[in-house]
Design a protein around this motif. Structure first.
Motif, PDB file in Angstrom:
ATOM      1  N   LEU A 141       0.692  -0.817  -0.371  1.00 12.88           N
ATOM      2  CA  LEU A 141      -0.029   0.161   0.243  1.00 12.88           C
ATOM      3  C   LEU A 141       0.997   1.257   0.253  1.00 12.88           C
ATOM      4  O   LEU A 141       0.227   2.613  -0.758  1.00 12.88           O
ATOM      5  CB  LEU A 141      -0.764   0.225   1.194  1.00 12.88           C
ATOM      6  N   VAL A 142       1.409   1.542   0.506  1.00 21.43           N
ATOM      7  CA  VAL A 142       2.677   2.872   0.790  1.00 21.43           C
ATOM      8  C   VAL A 142       4.177   2.204   0.173  1.00 21.43           C
ATOM      9  O   VAL A 142       4.114   3.172  -0.137  1.00 21.43           O
ATOM     10  CB  VAL A 142       2.876   3.058   2.081  1.00 21.43           C
ATOM     11  N   GLY A 143       4.340   1.676  -0.477  1.00 22.82           N
ATOM     12  CA  GLY A 143       5.588   1.265  -1.049  1.00 22.82           C
ATOM     13  C   GLY A 143       6.875   1.385  -0.631  1.00 22.82           C
ATOM     14  O   GLY A 143       7.835   2.117  -1.220  1.00 22.82           O
ATOM     15  N   VAL A 144       6.765   0.724   0.843  1.00 27.07           N
ATOM     16  CA  VAL A 144       8.385   0.719   1.414  1.00 27.07           C
ATOM     17  C   VAL A 144       8.459  -0.434   1.431  1.00 27.07           C
ATOM     18  O   VAL A 144       7.461  -1.549   1.981  1.00 27.07           O
ATOM     19  CB  VAL A 144       7.803   1.674   2.881  1.00 27.07           C
ATOM     20  N   SER A 145       9.453  -0.792   1.493  1.00 33.78           N
ATOM     21  CA  SER A 145       9.569  -2.345   1.788  1.00 33.78           C
ATOM     22  C   SER A 145       9.509  -3.929   2.988  1.00 33.78           C
ATOM     23  O   SER A 145       8.841  -2.431   3.718  1.00 33.78           O
ATOM     24  CB  SER A 145      10.853  -2.998   1.252  1.00 33.78           C
ATOM     25  N   PHE A 146       8.829  -4.924   2.457  1.00 30.30           N
ATOM     26  CA  PHE A 146       8.991  -4.998   3.659  1.00 30.30           C
ATOM     27  C   PHE A 146       9.453  -5.341   4.353  1.00 30.30           C
ATOM     28  O   PHE A 146       9.465  -5.694   6.185  1.00 30.30           O
ATOM     29  CB  PHE A 146       8.181  -6.791   3.007  1.00 30.30           C
ATOM     30  N   SER A 147      10.976  -5.628   4.222  1.00 28.62           N
ATOM     31  CA  SER A 147      11.838  -5.898   5.444  1.00 28.62           C
ATOM     32  C   SER A 147      12.633  -4.955   6.384  1.00 28.62           C
ATOM     33  O   SER A 147      11.915  -4.499   7.401  1.00 28.62           O
ATOM     34  CB  SER A 147      13.189  -6.126   4.681  1.00 28.62           C
ATOM     35  N   THR A 148      12.039  -3.601   5.197  1.00 27.60           N
ATOM     36  CA  THR A 148      12.279  -2.316   6.028  1.00 27.60           C
ATOM     37  C   THR A 148      11.010  -1.845   7.313  1.00 27.60           C
ATOM     38  O   THR A 148      11.658  -1.881   8.542  1.00 27.60           O
ATOM     39  CB  THR A 148      12.161  -1.341   4.618  1.00 27.60           C
ATOM     40  N   LEU A 149      10.157  -2.072   6.544  1.00 27.82           N
ATOM     41  CA  LEU A 149       8.452  -2.189   7.616  1.00 27.82           C
ATOM     42  C   LEU A 149       8.736  -3.037   8.798  1.00 27.82           C
ATOM     43  O   LEU A 149       8.115  -2.599  10.390  1.00 27.82           O
ATOM     44  CB  LEU A 149       7.824  -2.180   6.873  1.00 27.82           C
ATOM     45  N   ALA A 150       9.627  -4.374   8.721  1.00 29.02           N
ATOM     46  CA  ALA A 150       9.726  -5.051   9.788  1.00 29.02           C
ATOM     47  C   ALA A 150      10.279  -4.903  10.377  1.00 29.02           C
ATOM     48  O   ALA A 150      10.037  -5.288  11.853  1.00 29.02           O
ATOM     49  CB  ALA A 150       9.748  -6.546   9.155  1.00 29.02           C
ATOM     50  N   ARG A 151      11.705  -4.325  10.125  1.00 28.61           N
ATOM     51  CA  ARG A 151      12.250  -4.037  10.705  1.00 28.61           C
ATOM     52  C   ARG A 151      11.941  -2.318  11.812  1.00 28.61           C
ATOM     53  O   ARG A 151      12.709  -3.130  12.791  1.00 28.61           O
ATOM     54  CB  ARG A 151      13.804  -3.735   9.882  1.00 28.61           C
ATOM     55  N   ILE A 152      11.378  -1.837  10.992  1.00 27.90           N
ATOM     56  CA  ILE A 152      10.938  -1.327  11.855  1.00 27.90           C
ATOM     57  C   ILE A 152      10.352  -1.683  12.958  1.00 27.90           C
ATOM     58  O   ILE A 152      10.678  -0.850  14.646  1.00 27.90           O
ATOM     59  CB  ILE A 152      10.579   0.284  10.581  1.00 27.90           C
ATOM     60  N   GLU A 153       9.361  -2.080  12.128  1.00 26.66           N
ATOM     61  CA  GLU A 153       8.132  -2.047  13.656  1.00 26.66           C
ATOM     62  C   GLU A 153       9.084  -3.646  15.471  1.00 26.66           C
ATOM     63  O   GLU A 153       8.959  -2.334  15.824  1.00 26.66           O
ATOM     64  CB  GLU A 153       6.556  -3.346  13.099  1.00 26.66           C
ATOM     65  N   ARG A 154      10.096  -3.865  14.431  1.00 29.77           N
ATOM     66  CA  ARG A 154      10.981  -4.440  15.897  1.00 29.77           C
ATOM     67  C   ARG A 154      11.636  -3.353  16.287  1.00 29.77           C
ATOM     68  O   ARG A 154      11.848  -4.022  17.802  1.00 29.77           O
ATOM     69  CB  ARG A 154      11.510  -5.433  15.375  1.00 29.77           C
ATOM     70  N   GLY A 155      11.354  -2.612  16.104  1.00 30.38           N
ATOM     71  CA  GLY A 155      12.058  -1.373  16.561  1.00 30.38           C
ATOM     72  C   GLY A 155      14.205  -1.574  16.570  1.00 30.38           C
ATOM     73  O   GLY A 155      15.025  -0.833  16.894  1.00 30.38           O
ATOM     74  N   GLU A 156      14.384  -2.661  15.370  1.00 29.31           N
ATOM     75  CA  GLU A 156      15.708  -2.491  15.222  1.00 29.31           C
ATOM     76  C   GLU A 156      15.894  -1.473  13.804  1.00 29.31           C
ATOM     77  O   GLU A 156      17.529  -1.566  13.515  1.00 29.31           O
ATOM     78  CB  GLU A 156      15.682  -4.069  14.333  1.00 29.31           C
ATOM     79  N   GLY A 157      16.119  -0.440  13.230  1.00 33.53           N
ATOM     80  CA  GLY A 157      15.810   0.498  12.078  1.00 33.53           C
ATOM     81  C   GLY A 157      15.314   1.807  11.918  1.00 33.53           C
ATOM     82  O   GLY A 157      13.878   1.342  12.865  1.00 33.53           O
ATOM     83  N   LEU A 158      15.686   2.459  11.934  1.00 32.99           N
ATOM     84  CA  LEU A 158      14.915   3.437  11.740  1.00 32.99           C
ATOM     85  C   LEU A 158      14.350   4.321  10.138  1.00 32.99           C
ATOM     86  O   LEU A 158      15.450   4.047   9.097  1.00 32.99           O
ATOM     87  CB  LEU A 158      15.650   5.194  12.378  1.00 32.99           C
ATOM     88  N   PRO A 159      13.337   4.423  10.270  1.00 32.39           N
ATOM     89  CA  PRO A 159      12.608   4.993   8.891  1.00 32.39           C
ATOM     90  C   PRO A 159      13.386   6.204   8.177  1.00 32.39           C
ATOM     91  O   PRO A 159      14.108   7.028   8.811  1.00 32.39           O
ATOM     92  CB  PRO A 159      11.323   4.862   8.942  1.00 32.39           C
ATOM     93  N   ASP A 160      13.805   5.955   6.829  1.00 28.11           N
ATOM     94  CA  ASP A 160      14.622   7.283   6.464  1.00 28.11           C
ATOM     95  C   ASP A 160      13.303   8.386   5.935  1.00 28.11           C
ATOM     96  O   ASP A 160      12.349   8.258   6.286  1.00 28.11           O
ATOM     97  CB  ASP A 160      15.343   7.048   4.991  1.00 28.11           C
ATOM     98  N   ASN A 161      13.543   9.803   5.246  1.00 29.43           N
ATOM     99  CA  ASN A 161      12.419  10.563   4.969  1.00 29.43           C
ATOM    100  C   ASN A 161      11.866   9.978   4.252  1.00 29.43           C
ATOM    101  O   ASN A 161      10.639  11.050   4.548  1.00 29.43           O
ATOM    102  CB  ASN A 161      13.262  12.224   5.298  1.00 29.43           C
ATOM    103  N   ASN A 162      12.338   9.361   3.093  1.00 29.01           N
ATOM    104  CA  ASN A 162      11.210   9.269   2.214  1.00 29.01           C
ATOM    105  C   ASN A 162      10.240   7.788   3.226  1.00 29.01           C
ATOM    106  O   ASN A 162       8.770   8.241   2.481  1.00 29.01           O
ATOM    107  CB  ASN A 162      12.016   8.503   1.315  1.00 29.01           C
ATOM    108  N   SER A 163      10.304   7.394   2.978  1.00 29.20           N
ATOM    109  CA  SER A 163      10.036   6.690   3.959  1.00 29.20           C
ATOM    110  C   SER A 163       9.249   6.984   5.129  1.00 29.20           C
ATOM    111  O   SER A 163       7.554   6.561   5.383  1.00 29.20           O
ATOM    112  CB  SER A 163      10.694   5.556   4.847  1.00 29.20           C
ATOM    113  N   LYS A 164       9.206   7.766   5.598  1.00 29.46           N
ATOM    114  CA  LYS A 164       8.473   8.001   7.186  1.00 29.46           C
ATOM    115  C   LYS A 164       7.419   9.640   6.054  1.00 29.46           C
ATOM    116  O   LYS A 164       6.331   9.434   6.264  1.00 29.46           O
ATOM    117  CB  LYS A 164       9.422  10.055   7.866  1.00 29.46           C
ATOM    118  N   ILE A 165       7.761   9.743   5.369  1.00 30.90           N
ATOM    119  CA  ILE A 165       6.254  11.225   4.128  1.00 30.90           C
ATOM    120  C   ILE A 165       5.270   9.743   3.561  1.00 30.90           C
ATOM    121  O   ILE A 165       4.275  10.238   3.921  1.00 30.90           O
ATOM    122  CB  ILE A 165       6.863  11.790   2.865  1.00 30.90           C
TER     123      ILE A 165
END
Length: 312
Positions: A29-53
């Motif tokens: 839906l949002v055009g952010v990769s699955f691996s990035t979203l999963a990592r963000i939700e686990r608290g293991e990474g930070l979304p970049d500004n493009n993903s934040k938008i």
């Protein structure tokens, strides 16, 4: 994770779970990769500004209720490196404002107002892209084997501003964009009215002429195809942007097809011309020629890979 990012992740998780979406479904839906979203939700990474938008756009009112908003929004077509620095984005947005003021075109409404945009990207098939490029060349009166210098093409409603030649930009902006940030961006297209029928293209003329030709052609195709504008916004600690990969593909494919027509590429391969020979003839880079030959399925013939059936 700072407070903004923590609130963003929590708001995304709440809305995703409330709507019964998996992380993979949200990714689509949002055009952010699955691996990035999963990592963000686990608290293991930070979304970049493009993903934040993209995540803030999806949250909508839910994001506003959580105090998550854009600090500034602008809408342009934007040719820049993925990791373009915030000072460069700021300089380009300032340039967009100055170009609007000095263009002589009346812009009704605030420049940050959201323009009219279609809901879905309209993508073209490979054959439709080839036919579109051929029609463009025919309208210019060009034969298939005739080079096209896109820097000489005049398109109704598109005004060209070359970075080092335009008089409407402040000297400090030109210095930053031409020296400090030269490799970070190629061009920016700015709508000059809300109807989006008059545009200004700011072209980085510090790049090679060959690169400028394909960059300008790509910007023209974004405009002529009615592509969605890029949303650029300041979020938390820096700028981010949206983009549509399918539309980016179509614009670049059309730029290459317009500069390097299919029939001419077939003839060049038949004549065993090198990529450098073709590039010199059509005024492009050898890299663009290679891209074009590969997209046309001519690479095997171009590099001379022989094939045969075994005699067993």
């Amino acid at each position: 994770m700072d407070s903004f990012e923590k609130r963003l992740v929590e708001a995304v998780r709440r809305k995703r779970e409330a709507e019964g979406l998996s992380i993979r479904a949200l990714s689509s839906l949002v055009g952010v990769s699955f691996s990035t979203l999963a990592r963000i939700e686990r608290g293991e990474g930070l979304p970049d500004n493009n993903s934040k938008i993209r995540l803030l756009e999806w949250l909508g009112p839910d994001g506003e209720e959580a105090g998550l908003t854009f600090d500034r929004v602008a809408f342009v077509h934007f040719r820049a490196a993925k990791n373009v620095r915030s000072p460069t984005v700021h300089a380009l947005l300032r340039s967009a404002d100055l170009i609007r003021r000095n263009s002589g075109v009346s812009f009704s409404g605030e420049s940050s107002a959201a323009p009219h945009q279609g809901n879905e990207a309209v993508t073209l098939s490979k054959e439709e892209l080839e036919e579109t490029a051929d029609r463009f060349r025919k309208d210019l009166g060009l034969s298939p084997g005739q080079p096209l210098d896109s820097l000489r093409v005049e398109v109704e409603g598109i005004l060209l501003f070359k970075l080092t030649e335009t008089k409407c930009l402040e000297r400090a902006l030109v210095k930053h964009l031409s020296i400090d940030a030269c490799d970070e961006w190629s061009a920016m297209s700015v709508p000059l009215n809300q109807g989006e029928d008059t545009w200004a293209v700011l072209l980085n003329d510090c790049h090679t002429v060959e690169r400028q030709r394909v960059t300008l052609m790509e910007e023209c195709w974004h405009i002529l195809l009615g592509h969605k504008l890029t949303k650029i916004a300041r979020v938390a600690d820096g700028y981010g942007r949206t983009y549509d990969q399918a539309e980016e593909h179509d614009a670049f494919y059309l730029a290459s097809a317009t500069l390097l027509p299919r029939s001419a590429m077939i003839d060049a391969v038949s004549d065993r011309s090198t990529s450098a020979d073709i590039a010199r003839k059509f005024g492009t880079s050898a890299e663009l020629v290679d891209y074009r030959l590969k997209r046309l399925g001519l690479w095997r013939e171009h590099v001379g890979k022989r094939i045969a059936l075994s005699s067993d």
